[in-house]
Enzyme design. Structure first.
Site, PDB file in Angstrom:
ATOM      1  N   GLY A   1      14.134  52.422 -17.558  1.00 33.03           N
ATOM      2  CA  GLY A   1      14.420  50.997 -17.580  1.00 33.03           C
ATOM      3  C   GLY A   1      15.752  50.685 -16.938  1.00 33.03           C
ATOM      4  CB  CYS A   2      16.986  47.621 -15.288  1.00 30.54           C
ATOM      5  SG  CYS A   2      16.364  46.406 -16.467  1.00 30.54           S
ATOM      6  CE1 TYR A   3      20.568  44.290 -20.009  1.00 29.50           C
ATOM      7  CE2 TYR A   3      18.260  44.078 -20.623  1.00 29.50           C
ATOM      8  CZ  TYR A   3      19.484  43.494 -20.355  1.00 29.50           C
ATOM      9  OH  TYR A   3      19.633  42.135 -20.433  1.00 29.50           O
ATOM     10  CB  ALA A   4      17.366  52.635 -20.292  1.00 32.30           C
ATOM     11  CB  THR A   5      19.100  53.201 -15.172  1.00 27.40           C
ATOM     12  OG1 THR A   5      17.713  53.514 -15.138  1.00 27.40           O
ATOM     13  CG2 THR A   5      19.804  53.945 -14.051  1.00 27.40           C
TER      14      THR A   5
END
Length: 860
Positions: free
Chosen positions: A671-675
């Site tokens: 995920g974007c936030y997670a990256t």
């Protein structure tokens, strides 16, 4: 203007006496380890109690050191209440930001600070005149005020004054409207401007009476002739006259732009030092009309005030930041001093002042070098010095025809840093020297500033070499010289004339990627830059309607080896695919049987699932049901990020084993936030002692294309929308991948694309300095094209449209038990499509960065 620290601890004896409302009682308990501060007080009214409690809690929640408390008390109690601040409020602020303005002023009032507020009403006057069919007329930026216009001006001032007073009183603030009786005036030029006045006197009595009675004075800029004729006076001018009369510590102009905007660059001007810059500034093409008048009025005002006085032009939301922090906000205008260049010790008219400046040098402070020996050294070489008149900042450059000029000393007092004299001097250095090098101790508190001024740096044990203006060959030679000889103290020179001394172990390099490639790396999982495959490959994209699909199509269009074979979208079936130039592709609506057939015929090498969460399993099952299945799959949803079967590989190349991705049949795209959060936390995992907290803010493209409040531009305007306050899927994803618990709260903001994370990470007290933490990150991500480590906190506007993650800040608190790191990422690119292409390249045997622009810029 002295800018104070935000973290100001104020207990009952530290608070200035509350005049109105009078607060009875004392603070009985203050729980430092709790999110709430408990008060036991008696209040005169429930409305006053609620307002006072909220504003005082707001301040007390920022507990700081004893030094900061003493600094605050000494500064704000050193003068009478009338001398605290003059705040000029632009008319547009009252129309557009009245709640924010009232809140900020209420905050000051409830901690015992009484600014003098004067407001304008320009936009409201224009609107009323337009409604009455009167076209505003100006000469030299001054409104011509005929009797009809004056009628409108007076009406506007009274209405807006009442609006502000009413808003303040609703917040428990006693405010007094003062609409006349303060400014005496003559006609500025009756024939030319008609009813426009020039202030010739200020009656302090109404203002002093209001403050003495515990009321905030709210003034208009209407003036009167001796005969009682009302005259219109420019509000900036009126505020200046108030400042001349009261000589306040703070002079603040609030406007909707939040500062002075450079008309050529569109950027906000941070600092103007008038003694050095005024003449040149007045010649700039973008300085005209109201801007020119404003700067000139401020210039004239500051000539009559102590040199320590200054004017801040800021947004209303930055008022508390301006008053209570070192960095301040908006545009700061001060007199400053003209800079003086010297090339000989004889040029210093005050040797004692020079000696005092040199005593700031760490090497001289420690006794390793005496002032006398350094002065003797300067007599023997060619140098050029830069400094302001009182030598709050002193820079000395050693010039050698055979070497790159070296900034040998850069010595600044706290006042020099606070007032940005350092920036002025460095700008002069850049004008005079096309290239320059200097050395700084890694523990220097202003290290991030030095990074921001450089093109590159090279770190050794305890020391960092910086430079700007060098080509690749010069950088290599400079580092070789630095690495093979003795190094002197940071920004200091010993008696030897050589630039560098003492051999130590090389640590790392910071520079632009094209300038110099380090020969070694401590990255345990280096990128795969040279792929073995050069054959064309077919990609099928399932679910291409969203922003991520569109960006991936654009990337594949520029990729030398990848080609789209099919693009499936139920909503767009039959339409021509836009933004793809390699072939004439039409959207299809692939069904399960279509996918099985394509897989059996080996028409697809890579399937990309760009579908909502919970949707792609039937498509994956269809592909895997074919016995001769040879393709690979990447899923962009969260469906397989928590896979425990071992069949799916988590595709974050910078943190996961790249060889696992190379050999993977099925890849789950993070995920974007997670990256961004994982990249920002992972290097410190071994040092973390508690739960990291992630405050994430994304542009509304992260909410997808399906209409919702989270991508409703009108709803998001001037708004920040928190959602999924606990247990967000990315919170689970980050925690699962890092193997530790993290707390994550997402928000949506009004920009389109880009994410900013502010991450607070608890660490063992005293275990790591800011520089040591930054070194950990530089070493861990050395050679990574899509991760940049910077000394400054990165800005979301700089990552939008860029292919990577920027990590910076590295601010360690005073207790040295917590570090705050900021990470930015474009949610549509490295947060989704770019990372997908990175994984496709690895899985198909291409170079990892094939088709991905190298567009991240290291800002230091």
């Amino acid at each position: 203007m002295l800018r104070l620290s935000t973290k100001t601890s104020i207990v009952s004896k530290s608070l200035r006496a509350f005049s109105k409302p009078q607060i009875v009682g004392s603070i009985t308990s203050l729980k430092k380890n709790s999110n709430q501060i408990e008060f036991q007080r008696k209040f005169n009214s429930s409305q006053t109690a609620a307002s006072t409690r909220s504003t005082v809690v707001q301040l007390l929640n920022n507990i700081g050191s004893k030094r900061e408390v003493e600094q605050y008390l000494k500064y704000f109690t050193s003068v009478s209440q009338q001398q605290f601040a003059v705040i000029k409020v632009g008319g547009a602020i009252i129309t557009q930001q009245l709640p924010e303005l009232a809140s900020c002023l209420a905050f000051l009032y409830h901690v015992g600070l009484y600014p003098i507020i004067l407001h304008g009403t320009g936009p409201q006057i224009n609107e009323l005149l337009e409604n009455e069919g009167v076209e505003p007329q100006y000469i030299d930026g001054i409104r011509i005020t005929d009797p009809k216009t004056m009628e409108v001006v007076r009406k506007c001032f009274l209405e807006q004054n009442l609006r502000l007073v009413t808003a303040l009183e609703k917040m428990g603030v006693h405010a007094r409207p003062i609409t006349a009786g303060v400014f005496g005036a003559d006609y500025l030029d009756k024939d030319k401007y008609q009813l426009v006045g020039k202030v010739n006197s200020v009656n302090k009595s109404p203002v002093e009476a209001a403050i003495d009675s515990g009321y905030l004075p709210i003034l208009t800029s209407l003036a009167e002739t001796p005969s009682g004729q009302l005259l219109n006076v420019n509000a900036d001018v009126a505020a200046g006259e108030l400042a001349r009369e009261f000589e306040p510590l703070k002079i603040v102009y609030l406007n909707e732009k939040g500062g002075i905007i450079n008309g050529n660059t569109g950027e906000k001007v941070s600092v103007i030092n008038l003694d050095e810059e005024f003449d040149d500034l007045m010649k700039e093409s973008w300085v005209k009309y109201g801007t020119k008048l404003k700067i000139k009025e401020i210039h004239d005002l500051l000539q009559h005030l102590p040199r320590s006085s200054s004017v801040a032009i800021i947004d209303v939301n930055d008022l508390q930041k301006e008053l209570f922090t070192d960095s301040g906000a908006g545009t700061l205008i001060r007199r400053g001093y003209k800079l003086i260049n010297r090339t000989s010790l004889k040029d210093f008219s005050n040797p004692d002042l020079l000696r005092s400046a040199l005593l700031r040098d760490p090497e001289i402070k420690s006794g390793k070098l005496s002032v006398a020996s350094y002065l003797k050294y300067l007599e023997s070489i060619s140098f050029k010095s830069y400094g302001d008149a009182p030598l709050e900042v002193l820079a000395i450059v050693i010039e050698d025809n055979h070497k790159i000029p070296k900034l040998d000393k850069f010595l600044s007092s706290k006042t020099g840093w606070f007032n940005n004299v350092t920036d002025n001097i460095f700008n002069s250095l850049k004008k005079d020297f096309k290239s320059l090098c200097w050395i700084v101790n890694e523990n220097d508190s202003n290290l991030s500033w030095y990074f921001s001024k450089s093109d590159g740096s090279f770190a050794k044990n305890g020391e960092i070499l910086f430079w700007y203006g060098l080509n690749t060959e010069e950088v290599s030679e400079l580092i070789k010289d630095f690495d093979s000889s003795n190094i002197g103290s940071s920004l200091s020179s010993s008696k030897e004339s050589g630039v560098f001394n003492s051999q130590t172990q090389k640590r790392g390099l910071h520079t632009s990627r094209t300038a110099f490639e380090p020969s070694t790396t401590s990255n345990p999982n280096p990128p795969i830059r040279h792929g073995s495959n050069t054959k064309k490959a077919k990609v099928a994209l399932i679910g291409a309607r969203g922003y991520t699909g569109q960006n991936l199509i654009s990337l594949i269009d520029r990729h030398p080896y990848l080609e789209l074979s099919h693009v499936s979208s139920r909503e767009l079936a039959g339409q021509k695919l836009k933004g793809y130039n390699k072939d004439n592709i039409v959207y299809s609506n692939l069904q399960i049987e279509d996918i099985k057939k394509l897989e059996a015929e080996q028409k697809v090498d890579m399937w990309v699932m760009a579908l909502p969460n919970g949707v792609c399993k039937p498509f994956v099952d269809a592909i895997e049901s074919v016995n001769s299945s040879h393709s690979k799959i990447i899923d962009l949803s969260a469906d397989y990020r928590f896979d425990t079967t071992g069949e799916w590989v988590y595709g974050l190349p910078e943190l996961n084993n790249r060889q696992d991705i190379v050999h993977a049949k099925k890849i789950s795209n993070p995920g974007c936030y997670a990256t961004a959060a994982q990249c920002a936390i992972a290097p410190l995992v071994d040092h973390i002692t508690g739960i990291p907290t992630v405050f994430g803010v994304s542009g509304y493209s992260g909410a997808g294309t399906k209409p919702s409040p989270k991508n409703d531009v009108k709803f998001l305007s001037n708004n920040l929308v928190p959602y999924s306050l606990t247990d967000h899927v990315h919170e689970k994803e980050i925690s699962n991948q890092l193997g530790l618990e993290i707390a994550f709260t997402p928000h949506v903001a009004q920009w389109f694309q880009g994410i900013s994370h502010t991450i607070s990470i608890p660490i063992k007290p005293g275990s790591l300095t800011s520089r040591e933490i930054r070194n950990i990150y530089q070493d861990r991500y050395q050679g990574e094209q899509l991760i940049t480590v910077t000394g400054e906190a990165p800005l979301v506007k700089d990552i939008s449209g860029k292919h990577g993650v920027v990590i910076g800040g590295f601010a360690v608190n005073s207790k040295e038990n917590r570090v705050v790191i900021v990470a930015t990422i474009d949610n549509l690119l490295k947060g989704a499509s770019t990372q997908c292409l990175q994984n496709i390249n690895l899985a198909l045997g291409y170079s990892e960065y094939e088709g991905i622009p190298d567009d991240l810029v290291i800002r230091g």
